[in-house]
Design a protein around this motif. Sequence first.
Motif, PDB file in Angstrom:
ATOM      1  N   UNK A  92      39.077  51.518  18.744  1.00 23.45           N
ATOM      2  CA  UNK A  92      39.278  51.388  17.300  1.00 23.45           C
ATOM      3  C   UNK A  92      39.956  52.649  16.750  1.00 23.45           C
ATOM      4  N   UNK A  93      40.166  52.700  15.443  1.00 25.63           N
ATOM      5  CA  UNK A  93      40.904  53.813  14.831  1.00 25.63           C
ATOM      6  C   UNK A  93      40.150  55.134  14.922  1.00 25.63           C
ATOM      7  N   UNK A  94      38.853  55.085  15.215  1.00 30.73           N
ATOM      8  CA  UNK A  94      38.058  56.300  15.391  1.00 30.73           C
ATOM      9  C   UNK A  94      38.021  56.759  16.848  1.00 30.73           C
ATOM     10  N   UNK A  95      38.710  56.030  17.707  1.00 29.16           N
ATOM     11  CA  UNK A  95      38.709  56.376  19.121  1.00 29.16           C
ATOM     12  C   UNK A  95      37.495  55.869  19.867  1.00 29.16           C
ATOM     13  N   UNK A  96      36.760  54.951  19.272  1.00 32.29           N
ATOM     14  CA  UNK A  96      35.561  54.412  19.894  1.00 32.29           C
ATOM     15  C   UNK A  96      35.898  53.135  20.671  1.00 32.29           C
ATOM     16  N   UNK A  97      35.261  52.938  21.842  1.00 29.36           N
ATOM     17  CA  UNK A  97      35.660  51.839  22.723  1.00 29.36           C
ATOM     18  C   UNK A  97      34.838  50.554  22.553  1.00 29.36           C
ATOM     19  N   UNK A  98      35.444  49.491  23.015  1.00 26.47           N
ATOM     20  CA  UNK A  98      34.771  48.206  23.209  1.00 26.47           C
ATOM     21  C   UNK A  98      35.286  47.647  24.526  1.00 26.47           C
TER      22      UNK A  98
END
Length: 470
Positions: free
Chosen positions: A308-314
């Motif tokens: 995502x835009x915060x650099x957090x993964x899925x």
Amino acid sequence: MAQVQTIAERQEAGKLARMRSPRSQNAAIGNVNRDPVQLLRENSTGRVEALVPLRYGRMAVSPFTFYRGSAILQAHDLAGTNNSGITFPVCGDAHLMNFGGFATPERQLVFDLNDFDEVAVGPWEWDVKRLAASFAIAGESMGIERGSIKDIVATAMQEYSDRMHKYAGCSALELWHEIVTFERMLETAATSEGRQLINRAMEKAAGRTHESMLGKIASEQDGRWTIHDAPPALFHPAGPNSLLGANKKWADTAEWKSKLAAAFDSYLLTLAPERRQLIAQFDLQDTAFKVVGVGSVGTFCLVMLFIDSHGKPLFLQVKEARQSVIARFFEGDNATHDGERVVCGQRLLQAASDSFLGWTTGPQGRTFYFRQLRDMKISAEVERMSSTILQGYARLCGWALARAHAKAGGKAIEIAAYLGNGGRFADALTQYALDYAVQNSKDYDTFIRACRSGQLEARSDEDMAADFRV
């Protein structure tokens, strides 16, 4: 709408089911007049050819790993037994390693069934028998003495029966909202050692998140994340470490990317609108092929990494759904789409399911389902358990399976009436488990001979990994 039966009518239906299948007859192991090697070969048809030896290599480790990978044999055998006639979507592969912990969408840690590749309409007894036999076979592999194994199996069966009687007194909504949380497990743990293990499991689950996995299997360069190849378990379909065949069209081609995008768009339509909105906040970074558990080795499975835009993964897992072994040997409602079958079965049997569950059709007409790769998911380390702890784990599995059946079938009253108040069913299932462990050992010996003679090729993870070392 159909008229709802009274409790008395449903209890009578459960008692009448004993006429069709007396409880003592549940000790019969069924039709074992078959060639296990041939059935396993049939079950390997359509899998990735280069990975079939790895499937057999993992199965060859012990009689228990063989049992985990040979659900087709037990389904064949059970088709030769009587059943109560009480059917609904069952797990189809409810052995003890297919239970575990995971987080609900509300971030609550629960214990439940966690594998639904074989889910299909079938007799509820088949799930219970698969569970019972798994404890007998695992116990023997662990060197537990026969008397203790009998106690462990009987504990699982009695817990299933006791819980089903309790659930027979619950309303439809109460059953739908019933959930086995780790907090409830702590409250019911019989020993301090058991409570310590549950607490440690909760701590372990808290660390098994998308973020904790990102740095372990991927790296960032120039603002893009790439999954690391770790063959044979993880590799890029079109990369130099691919095991999918050099003449296949994979992710480096515009055609393959177009088909993958179309399949993903189709998957999105199976999600609720708010879930689609959530996924829209992520950007796809990379896709890799992942080899999964013993029974699924060789089926097509992809891992998709989103950021995502915060650099957090899925991480989403895209797993092939093949015909259920239950559907092959029991005539129930035939699924029109095996991915949808898995998703609907999981939603029905689990107390709370993955927010990203959905299905699609991929290239070459293969059917797939989506789920999160890791979301506080943990499995029991059975091989490290004492007989006392294994008995406690058996109680949990019996509880979780009863809850799943009570919810999915809406037949808790009928099943409880069939079971009765005595120990006849538990005694029969204990005998079944011990006898099927003997049959499994015979099948395992036949399988090992086929591997040693070259009739089947079996390779370990280490053997295959060595092919890629420089």
